[in-house]
Scaffold this active site. Structure first.
Site, PDB file in Angstrom:
ATOM      1  N   GLU A 197      -5.448 -15.216  -1.822  1.00 18.39           N
ATOM      2  CA  GLU A 197      -6.137 -15.496  -0.567  1.00 18.39           C
ATOM      3  C   GLU A 197      -6.190 -14.190   0.206  1.00 18.39           C
ATOM      4  O   GLU A 197      -5.355 -13.320   0.028  1.00 18.39           O
ATOM      5  CB  GLU A 197      -5.347 -16.534   0.235  1.00 18.39           C
ATOM      6  CG  GLU A 197      -4.188 -15.964   1.090  1.00 18.39           C
ATOM      7  CD  GLU A 197      -3.034 -15.342   0.300  1.00 18.39           C
ATOM      8  OE1 GLU A 197      -2.954 -15.612  -0.926  1.00 18.39           O
ATOM      9  OE2 GLU A 197      -2.236 -14.589   0.892  1.00 18.39           O
ATOM     10  N   SER A 232       2.903   0.444   8.540  1.00 19.08           N
ATOM     11  CA  SER A 232       2.608  -0.365   7.345  1.00 19.08           C
ATOM     12  C   SER A 232       1.269  -0.022   6.698  1.00 19.08           C
ATOM     13  O   SER A 232       1.065  -0.269   5.522  1.00 19.08           O
ATOM     14  CB  SER A 232       2.634  -1.847   7.707  1.00 19.08           C
ATOM     15  OG  SER A 232       1.778  -2.095   8.817  1.00 19.08           O
ATOM     16  N   LYS A 282       0.821  -3.440   1.186  1.00 15.85           N
ATOM     17  CA  LYS A 282       0.475  -4.622   0.389  1.00 15.85           C
ATOM     18  C   LYS A 282       0.533  -4.343  -1.111  1.00 15.85           C
ATOM     19  O   LYS A 282       0.856  -5.216  -1.904  1.00 15.85           O
ATOM     20  CB  LYS A 282      -0.911  -5.132   0.777  1.00 15.85           C
ATOM     21  CG  LYS A 282      -0.950  -5.677   2.194  1.00 15.85           C
ATOM     22  CD  LYS A 282      -1.640  -7.004   2.270  1.00 15.85           C
ATOM     23  CE  LYS A 282      -1.342  -7.708   3.575  1.00 15.85           C
ATOM     24  NZ  LYS A 282      -1.869  -6.973   4.759  1.00 15.85           N
TER      25      LYS A 282
HETATM   26  C1  LIG Z   1      -1.493  -7.407   6.097  1.00 13.01           C
HETATM   27  C2  LIG Z   1      -0.939  -6.345   6.931  1.00 13.01           C
HETATM   28  C3  LIG Z   1       0.124  -6.588   7.825  1.00 13.01           C
HETATM   29  C4  LIG Z   1       0.698  -7.949   8.091  1.00 13.01           C
HETATM   30  O1  LIG Z   1       1.353  -8.539   7.026  1.00 13.01           O
HETATM   31  P1  LIG Z   1       2.946  -8.611   6.927  1.00 13.01           P
HETATM   32  O2  LIG Z   1       3.149  -9.540   5.797  1.00 13.01           O
HETATM   33  O3  LIG Z   1       3.457  -9.163   8.218  1.00 13.01           O
HETATM   34  O4  LIG Z   1       3.441  -7.259   6.669  1.00 13.01           O
HETATM   35  C5  LIG Z   1       0.647  -5.522   8.524  1.00 13.01           C
HETATM   36  N1  LIG Z   1       0.161  -4.269   8.384  1.00 13.01           N
HETATM   37  C6  LIG Z   1      -0.878  -4.002   7.553  1.00 13.01           C
HETATM   38  C7  LIG Z   1      -1.374  -2.595   7.455  1.00 13.01           C
HETATM   39  C8  LIG Z   1      -1.450  -5.027   6.795  1.00 13.01           C
HETATM   40  O5  LIG Z   1      -2.460  -4.743   5.973  1.00 13.01           O
END
Ligand SMILES: *Cc1c(COP(=O)(O)O)cnc(C)c1O
Length: 418
Positions: free
Chosen positions: A115, A383, A93
């Site tokens: 948000e 992610s 993020k």
């Molecule tokens: C917010 C989040 C997501 C989901 O958001 P995307 O916009 O689909 O990437 C995925 N993995 C993590 C670790 C997150 O914090």
């Protein structure tokens, strides 16, 4: 393929999806934002500054790890992981947020709003605002404020004002609506830092552009480390920003792209967040754009569920809606139960603690790896990291010792404060 080629004149549309569906009053602001974004995207210096900022502040480039133990155990494809969990604040993020921070500076605005559902985007935004010196307001559903105290704690201590939204179901979609209302009122000095590749144009393109740094790095790293490109790339899909990020590195290659959604309690349960894999969503317009939404026949939004709060969203990015229809990206879903099992497996075999969101990508990869040859390669986007979500994960794993620890803390707190 260039998904952002709008020379057909339908700026901001991906097939029939995307667009700008906003109140008239925001038109000028959206146009100002689009003009500024076009300038940034055309300016190589902007991208260089962005990359340098992430290198010096967030630890990029994040590495690629070959999971030798897990690959051997599953007996199929070689598994590699892109480690975006190693970013500052613990997820991808921060990429988008830092990019929009630079853009906000160029816009000459002094306030940012955002948000947040689980709080990870709010946490990243509060961090960026502290570094850039912006005034920062975070809108969060009152239910989420109550259940995500650790992230609220950090946001407030980083200097942001966290506003608990009491409308509707008091969760993410209500926070988005309230944020839009603030933007309408304060657009002269306020930039809206949208957290994923959704919402009105240019947000899906802009957020995807900032996140493309993941795929750019990953492509180069795979060539260097594995000697070739992967056969398949897996990423979890909430709004779709981390998946868009890594997939963009492989769009023009013979690489299969797989998105893994929040399957919650499973197909047919109506307790999930899978828009594309379970075929429960229908096309509609909400929150400024057109895409597949989990909604009922009257167009009211359904309640959604996922063990991973970051995947728990009604809509999906319009680019994926289009790539899904075209068969360019395959969508699968992972259930809450499968996620807990996969998380235990990754922890024990590799010492990795993926966020619950990211673990959805692991589930699908772990199912498919054994059906592939040992000379084949798959790449998973991690992610985010799970260790910062200890409260959520300990709850999800229903850990008895953790519960008694929390109970003991509560007793101690009461004794000391009476
Ligand atoms: C917010 C989040 C997501 C989901 O958001 P995307 O916009 O689909 O990437 C995925 N993995 C993590 C670790 C997150 O914090």
């Amino acid at each position: 393929m260039d998904i952002f080629d709008f020379s057909d004149g339908r700026e901001g549309y991906y097939g029939e999806y995307g667009g700008v569906f906003l109140p008239e009053i925001l038109q000028a602001t959206i146009e100002e934002l689009l003009a500024c974004f076009r300038e940034c995207k055309a300016d190589p210096k902007f991208w260089q500054d962005y990359v340098a900022l992430l290198q010096n502040y967030s630890g990029r480039p994040t590495p690629i790890t070959h999971l030798e133990n897990l690959s051997r155990k599953l007996g199929g494809a070689q598994i590699y992981v892109k480690r975006d969990d190693l970013n500052h604040t613990g997820s991808h993020k921060i990429n988008n947020v830092m990019g929009q921070g630079l853009l906000c500076q160029r816009l000459g605005k002094s306030k940012v709003i955002a948000e947040t559902g689980a709080g990870q985007h709010g946490f990243a935004t509060a961090t960026m605002a502290a570094k850039f010196g912006f005034e920062c307001k975070i809108y969060m559903g009152a239910v989420d404020v109550a259940r995500q105290r650790p992230n609220v704690f950090w946001m407030e201590n980083l200097g942001a004002e966290v506003i608990a939204v009491e409308d509707g179901q008091k969760t993410l979609k209500d926070a988005v609506n309230e944020c839009m209302r603030d933007w309408v009122t304060n657009m002269a000095d306020t930039h809206y830092i949208l957290g994923t590749a959704c919402g009105p144009h240019p947000f899906p393109e802009m957020v995807s552009w900032f996140q493309s740094i993941i795929g750019l790095e990953a492509r180069e790293q795979m060539l260097k480390q594995a000697g070739r490109l992967p056969d398949r790339v897996y990423a979890c899909v909430g709004g779709g920003s981390n998946a868009m990020g890594i997939f963009q590195g492989f769009m023009d290659d013979d690489v299969e792209l797989i998105g893994s959604e929040g399957g919650g309690h499973g197909v047919g349960s109506y307790m999930h967040s899978s828009r594309l894999a379970y075929d429960d969503a229908t096309v509609g317009v909400a929150q400024g754009y057109k895409t597949y939404f989990l909604q009922n026949d009257e167009g009211n939004m359904n309640e959604t569920h996922s063990v991973a709060a970051g995947l728990d969203y009604i809509g999906v990015n319009p680019i994926f809606a289009h790539l899904h229809d075209q068969g360019k990206v395959r969508f699968e879903a992972a259930t809450d139960v499968e996620v807990k099992e996969a998380l235990k497996l990754t922890m024990r075999t590799e010492g990795l603690i993926p966020a619950l969101e990211s673990t959805h990508a692991f589930v699908t990869a772990i199912k498919e790896a054994p059906t592939m040859g040992k000379d084949q390669i798959i790449l998973i986007n991690q992610s985010g990291r799970g260790d910062k979500d200890i409260f959520t994960i300990a709850d999800a794993l229903d850990d008895a010792k953790w519960k008694s620890f929390i109970g003991g803390k509560a007793d101690q707190y009461r004794a000391e404060n009476n």
